[in-house]
Write an enzyme that holds these catalytic residues in place. Structure first.
Site, PDB file in Angstrom:
ATOM      1  N   GLU A   1     -11.409  -0.046  -3.482  1.00 35.25           N
ATOM      2  CA  GLU A   1     -10.600   0.452  -2.354  1.00 35.25           C
ATOM      3  C   GLU A   1      -9.367   1.165  -2.910  1.00 35.25           C
ATOM      4  O   GLU A   1      -9.182   1.248  -4.122  1.00 35.25           O
ATOM      5  CB  GLU A   1     -10.157  -0.696  -1.443  1.00 35.25           C
ATOM      6  CG  GLU A   1      -9.210  -1.680  -2.127  1.00 35.25           C
ATOM      7  CD  GLU A   1      -8.854  -2.896  -1.267  1.00 35.25           C
ATOM      8  OE1 GLU A   1      -9.413  -3.070  -0.182  1.00 35.25           O
ATOM      9  OE2 GLU A   1      -8.002  -3.681  -1.722  1.00 35.25           O
TER      10      GLU A   1
ATOM     11  N   ASP B   1       0.821  -1.214   0.000  1.00 37.00           N
ATOM     12  CA  ASP B   1       0.000   0.000   0.000  1.00 37.00           C
ATOM     13  C   ASP B   1       0.859   1.271   0.000  1.00 37.00           C
ATOM     14  O   ASP B   1       0.696   2.151   0.867  1.00 37.00           O
ATOM     15  CB  ASP B   1      -0.920   0.017   1.236  1.00 37.00           C
ATOM     16  CG  ASP B   1      -1.719  -1.270   1.397  1.00 37.00           C
ATOM     17  OD1 ASP B   1      -2.084  -1.870   0.378  1.00 37.00           O
ATOM     18  OD2 ASP B   1      -1.973  -1.665   2.557  1.00 37.00           O
TER      19      ASP B   1
HETATM   20  O1  FUB Z   1      -3.207  -3.656   3.382  1.00 38.53           O
HETATM   21  C1  FUB Z   1      -4.507  -3.936   3.808  1.00 38.53           C
HETATM   22  C2  FUB Z   1      -5.485  -3.628   2.728  1.00 38.53           C
HETATM   23  O2  FUB Z   1      -5.174  -4.388   1.567  1.00 38.53           O
HETATM   24  C3  FUB Z   1      -5.466  -2.208   2.239  1.00 38.53           C
HETATM   25  O3  FUB Z   1      -6.054  -1.310   3.107  1.00 38.53           O
HETATM   26  C4  FUB Z   1      -6.134  -2.385   0.943  1.00 38.53           C
HETATM   27  O4  FUB Z   1      -6.064  -1.280   0.086  1.00 38.53           O
HETATM   28  C5  FUB Z   1      -5.446  -3.614   0.412  1.00 38.53           C
HETATM   29  O5  FUB Z   1      -4.228  -3.310  -0.203  1.00 38.53           O
END
Ligand code: FUB
Length: 372
Positions: A272, A62
């Protein structure tokens, strides 16, 4: 790639077969964007990786990249193995702290910072320190991060420090009115800052569809394929950068006919990991499509949107999640992203960088994270 570097890289990768070793003290000085040659690891699909991991001492994911004082700082999640099996809620992503990466140049040595913030020092948080971001204003660095509160509900916190590497001190409470996860903060040319946030499934955005948390909505999406998809949220930040200046709004994404993307449009709809990048007068909202594993983008003439869907710009990487940031440095634009090259496990990821190019009409040249 020069011979000495090849040896160093091979040693690091060999060490990784059993456990992560202190390879980060062996600073990487190869071009970050160079495809790896045939003697180096192949991906699970038999192809070579386009780029190599930025660091191998720790697992990182991320990546939110920023340029502060001419240096590149990457604010990643710090992946750890908690022995939790994969599920749709992301319980396997059991991270508890953050460590910042610092580079004088892209392709140069990468410094791994000391722990910058740990969940045990965040009074309101219980677990799952997921994708963070950072901002700078008036001599203070701000670290924005999602975590589950003591009731198991994702909130967004802010912590401050005087050094971009941290340490950061968390505010005693989450940002009032915050919820869900994956915050990113964009500061416009007029000085106003905006937070984009949210994520469905384990990120709980669907549970806030009616404005307050409703556990009965479930753990995936609204299950309404022919209705508008859930949107990322956008909200202007107050001058103190620690509060929302208004109620979060929907960052709506429209299709080519001006209609909102639908919940069933899994190849294009927001899932997301949003990011905001401004190029000329155009605002690029980019994000992950989650269960279809693309990075996609939509553009607008305002930071609030509505945004018009423009396309996918990163094909699926190795690993379930895909998450990114876009930053200008050295006269070029760079895409920071992650995959699972080092571990082959969804929850143990490594961040990478490659150049992002634009066509003359402003569209992004799509990237394949593999090389034949
Ligand atoms: O790293 C945890 C979660 O996985 C993140 O918040 C999302 O965007 C995905 O990458």
């Amino acid at each position: 790639m020069s011979k000495p570097v090849m040896i160093r890289t091979s040693l690091c990768l060999l060490g990784m077969m059993t456990a992560l070793t202190a390879c980060s003290s062996e600073k990487s000085d190869t071009p970050a964007n160079s495809a790896q040659n045939g003697s180096e690891p192949k991906a699970e699909n038999g192809k070579r990786f386009l780029s190599k991991p930025l660091v191998s001492e720790i697992y990182t994911a991320d990546p939110s990249a920023h340029v502060f004082n001419g240096k590149i700082y990457v604010y990643p999640s710090h992946d750890v193995d908690a022995g939790i099996p994969d599920d749709d809620l992301g319980n396997q992503y059991a991270m508890h702290d953050y460590r910042v990466l610092e580079m004088d140049s892209i392709g140069g040595p990468v410094k791994v910072g000391s722990p910058a913030l740990d969940v045990k020092d965040v009074p309101w948080a219980s677990k799952q320190m997921w994708a963070p971001d950072a901002a700078f204003k008036n001599g203070t660095y701000f670290l924005y991060f999602p975590a589950k509160d003591k009731q198991g509900i994702f909130r967004i916190g802010v912590a401050t420090g005087k050094d971009p590497m941290g340490p950061f001190k968390a505010e005693p409470d989450p940002i009032p009115g915050s919820y869900s996860m994956d915050p990113t903060v964009f500061t416009d040319t007029d000085g106003n800052s905006y937070m984009y946030f949210g994520g469905i499934w384990g990120g709980q955005l669907q549970n806030w569809a009616a404005g307050k948390y409703d556990a009965s909505i479930g753990v995936t999406d609204l299950k309404a394929d022919d209705k508008p998809a859930l949107s990322a949220k956008v909200v202007k930040l107050a001058p103190d950068m620690k509060h929302f200046a208004e109620k979060p709004r929907d960052a709506v994404i429209l299709d080519e006919k001006g209609k909102p993307l639908l919940g069933g449009d899994h190849d294009r709809r927001f899932f997301e990991g949003s990011w905001m990048y401004k190029r000329g007068g155009t605002y690029y909202l980019s994000y992950s499509t989650g269960d279809t594993h693309f990075l996609a983008y939509a553009t607008s003439k305002t930071p609030y949107g509505p945004f018009t869907y423009r396309g996918q710009f990163l094909k699926p990487v190795q690993g379930w999640t895909t998450h990114h940031s876009i930053v200008d440095w050295g006269g070029k634009t760079w895409l920071f992203y992650h995959d699972t090259q080092l571990s082959g496990k969804n929850h143990l990821r490594n961040v990478k960088v490659t150049e992002l190019r634009f066509n003359t009409d402003g569209t992004i040249v799509p990237i394949d994270p593999f090389v034949d």
